[in-house]
Design a protein around this motif. Structure first.
Motif, PDB file in Angstrom:
ATOM      1  N   SER A 100       0.844  -1.189   0.000  1.00  0.00           N
ATOM      2  CA  SER A 100       0.000   0.000   0.000  1.00  0.00           C
ATOM      3  C   SER A 100       0.879   1.239   0.000  1.00  0.00           C
ATOM      4  N   VAL A 101       0.550   2.212  -0.837  1.00  0.00           N
ATOM      5  CA  VAL A 101       1.329   3.460  -0.873  1.00  0.00           C
ATOM      6  C   VAL A 101       1.245   4.217   0.454  1.00  0.00           C
ATOM      7  N   PRO A 102       0.053   4.408   1.049  1.00  0.00           N
ATOM      8  CA  PRO A 102       0.008   5.122   2.332  1.00  0.00           C
ATOM      9  C   PRO A 102       0.826   4.444   3.426  1.00  0.00           C
ATOM     10  N   LEU A 103       0.915   3.112   3.399  1.00  0.00           N
ATOM     11  CA  LEU A 103       1.665   2.408   4.439  1.00  0.00           C
ATOM     12  C   LEU A 103       3.168   2.627   4.318  1.00  0.00           C
ATOM     13  N   ARG A 104       3.616   3.199   3.201  1.00  0.00           N
ATOM     14  CA  ARG A 104       5.032   3.544   3.087  1.00  0.00           C
ATOM     15  C   ARG A 104       5.402   4.692   4.030  1.00  0.00           C
ATOM     16  N   TYR A 105       4.377   5.335   4.578  1.00  0.00           N
ATOM     17  CA  TYR A 105       4.614   6.419   5.539  1.00  0.00           C
ATOM     18  C   TYR A 105       4.661   5.907   6.971  1.00  0.00           C
ATOM     19  N   LEU A 106       4.541   4.604   7.157  1.00  0.00           N
ATOM     20  CA  LEU A 106       4.722   4.041   8.495  1.00  0.00           C
ATOM     21  C   LEU A 106       6.202   4.110   8.856  1.00  0.00           C
ATOM     22  N   PRO A 107       6.554   4.695   9.988  1.00  0.00           N
ATOM     23  CA  PRO A 107       7.972   4.790  10.357  1.00  0.00           C
ATOM     24  C   PRO A 107       8.500   3.456  10.881  1.00  0.00           C
ATOM     25  N   GLY A 108       9.795   3.227  10.660  1.00  0.00           N
ATOM     26  CA  GLY A 108      10.436   2.032  11.195  1.00  0.00           C
ATOM     27  C   GLY A 108      10.934   1.111  10.106  1.00  0.00           C
ATOM     28  N   SER A 109      11.964   0.324  10.444  1.00  0.00           N
ATOM     29  CA  SER A 109      12.586  -0.577   9.466  1.00  0.00           C
ATOM     30  C   SER A 109      13.256  -1.741  10.180  1.00  0.00           C
ATOM     31  N   ASN A 139      -7.996  -1.307   6.371  1.00  0.00           N
ATOM     32  CA  ASN A 139      -7.489  -2.039   7.541  1.00  0.00           C
ATOM     33  C   ASN A 139      -6.753  -3.299   7.116  1.00  0.00           C
ATOM     34  N   SER A 140      -7.314  -3.998   6.127  1.00  0.00           N
ATOM     35  CA  SER A 140      -6.734  -5.278   5.721  1.00  0.00           C
ATOM     36  C   SER A 140      -5.335  -5.119   5.141  1.00  0.00           C
ATOM     37  N   ASP A 141      -5.035  -3.958   4.552  1.00  0.00           N
ATOM     38  CA  ASP A 141      -3.688  -3.732   4.017  1.00  0.00           C
ATOM     39  C   ASP A 141      -2.657  -3.725   5.135  1.00  0.00           C
ATOM     40  N   ILE A 147       1.868  -8.999   8.352  1.00  0.00           N
ATOM     41  CA  ILE A 147       2.026 -10.453   8.250  1.00  0.00           C
ATOM     42  C   ILE A 147       3.138 -10.776   7.257  1.00  0.00           C
ATOM     43  N   ALA A 148       3.185 -10.044   6.131  1.00  0.00           N
ATOM     44  CA  ALA A 148       4.248 -10.254   5.148  1.00  0.00           C
ATOM     45  C   ALA A 148       5.612  -9.958   5.770  1.00  0.00           C
ATOM     46  N   GLU A 149       5.705  -8.870   6.523  1.00  0.00           N
ATOM     47  CA  GLU A 149       6.966  -8.528   7.176  1.00  0.00           C
ATOM     48  C   GLU A 149       7.374  -9.621   8.167  1.00  0.00           C
ATOM     49  N   SER A 150       6.408 -10.085   8.967  1.00  0.00           N
ATOM     50  CA  SER A 150       6.697 -11.114   9.971  1.00  0.00           C
ATOM     51  C   SER A 150       7.111 -12.423   9.325  1.00  0.00           C
TER      52      SER A 150
END
Length: 408
Positions: A100-109, A139-141, A147-150
């Motif tokens: 998701s493009v908006p989720l690219r604004y979630l901080p952290g790596s 929400n599902s994104d 889940i993909a990250e985990s």
């Protein structure tokens, strides 16, 4: 507030090298027998260290473990993550960016490995635009991304465990620098805590250490909001660090993996290195309700409190490329949503253990952004769009939905 890292009795395997006791070996044998179908779906989880995490995370109560691991492996398969190559931190980051493009604004790596070879996650919570995120993405994104990250982290951990012959996990740093009470959006907090609970169920006993730094004065209030959704084992791994936090991180993580902002010696163009810093989500990324489907296309469905309702869609013949599209909104609050392909003889019940999971069950709300998506539906059968409201003791839920079969 004093939170120290304590170890529960029996929390780990018998030694730090991952030696498995005779009693645990018997539990592993029984677990494999009871989830053999799921292990055929996701073969990578059929190793001792992976399964031991489940037994340890749920106090070796195998009747509790079985339904949880069944859901998790089916969900990983339904999301296609078992077919993804997420073998490096860079590939995991790219997969998350694609969600998701908006989720690219979630901080952290994810920033590397600590000196014990645990994967290090650094989360800049104080830079999160929670109020801006909710109106911009489904929400599902958020579920899919986390889940993909985990699962990506688990792919990396499993590979290293096979090479080193010992159990590994993650070390997490929560940097609260810049966090204020104004940023704590209750709607976003509800989504995040619900998601955290599900992640812990899907990936138990992975976290080895949690460090919280740059804590604000209202940390007690924040902890009271977050801690109920954390497993007891996880809570006991939390350390809130004081002014000497950089020294603690250097000792427990390793200065070579930390960028200068966190007391390390790792060089980069900025003191933050490659850590995503987040920021305010642009207004143009926010969902426009004018894009909702027109009312005449929608069907209304009432789901009573403590009940589950489903919409059956019957598909004939094997049609490669056929898809099912859905769109729905709740009038208020949240509901669990999933898609199942009915097992033979189970077409008239909402859910059965033998059903094939097409879309995992997520607890979702649509106050800002409706839920929509599509799945492959080449196989014939009855596809059940399940709306589960059993968690609600008093409130019924009204869903307005649209479902369409899309042939190639």
């Amino acid at each position: 507030m004093k939170l120290t890292k304590k170890r529960l009795s029996g929390e780990r395997m018998s030694t730090s090298t991952g030696e498995i006791t005779e009693s645990d070996r018997k539990l592993l044998d029984e677990l494999r027998k009871r989830i053999h179908k799921e292990l055929e779906l996701v073969k990578e989880y059929d190793d001792d260290f992976s399964l031991m995490r489940w037994l340890i995370g749920w106090d070796r109560k195998i009747d509790v473990v079985v339904p949880k691991i069944k859901f998790s492996l089916r969900a990983i398969h339904a999301l296609g993550l078992d077919q993804e190559d997420l073998s490096t931190l860079e590939k995991v980051a790219q997969k998350c960016d694609d969600c998701s493009v908006p989720l690219r604004y979630l901080p952290g790596s994810l920033i590397g490995l600590d000196h014990e070879n645990n994967v290090v996650s650094l989360q800049m919570i104080g830079h999160l635009d929670a109020a801006g995120l909710m109106p911009a993405t489904r929400n599902s994104d958020l579920y899919r991304m986390r889940i993909a990250e985990s699962e990506g982290v688990m792919q990396i951990i499993r590979k290293m465990e096979k090479e080193q012959g010992k159990p590994l996990g993650t070390s997490v740093i929560f940097d609260l620098d810049g966090l204020s009470m104004v940023q704590i959006d209750l709607a976003a907090l509800k989504v995040v805590t619900t998601m955290l609970s599900q992640l812990q169920e899907m990936f138990p006993d992975v976290i080895r250490k949690i460090f919280i730094v740059n804590t604000p004065t209202f940390i007690q209030v924040l902890w009271s909001m977050i801690s109920p959704c954390l497993a007891k084992q996880t809570q006991q791994k939390v350390k809130i660090l004081g002014n000497d936090w950089k020294q603690h991180l250097k000792e427990n993580i390793g200065e070579e993996v930390l960028f200068e902002r966190w007391g390390g010696t790792r060089k980069a163009e900025t003191e933050y290195g490659n850590v995503r810093m987040g920021g305010k989500i642009p207004a143009e990324l926010k969902y426009d309700p004018a894009n909702d489907l027109p009312a005449e296309k929608l069907t209304k469905l009432n789901v009573s409190a403590r009940s589950t309702t489903f919409v059956p869609i019957t598909l004939e013949g094997n049609v490669p490329g056929r898809k099912l599209y859905w769109w729905w909104r709740l009038e208020n609050n949240d509901i669990n949503f999933s898609i199942l392909r009915a097992a033979e003889g189970e077409e008239k019940v909402a859910e059965h253990d033998d059903d094939y999971m097409v879309h995992p069950k997520f607890k979702l709300q649509t106050d800002f952004v409706p839920e929509d998506g599509e799945v492959c539906a080449a196989e014939p059968g009855v596809y059940k769009f399940v709306f589960d409201n059993t968690h609600s003791k008093l409130r019924s839920k009204t869903v307005k939905y649209f479902i369409e079969v899309r042939n190639p």
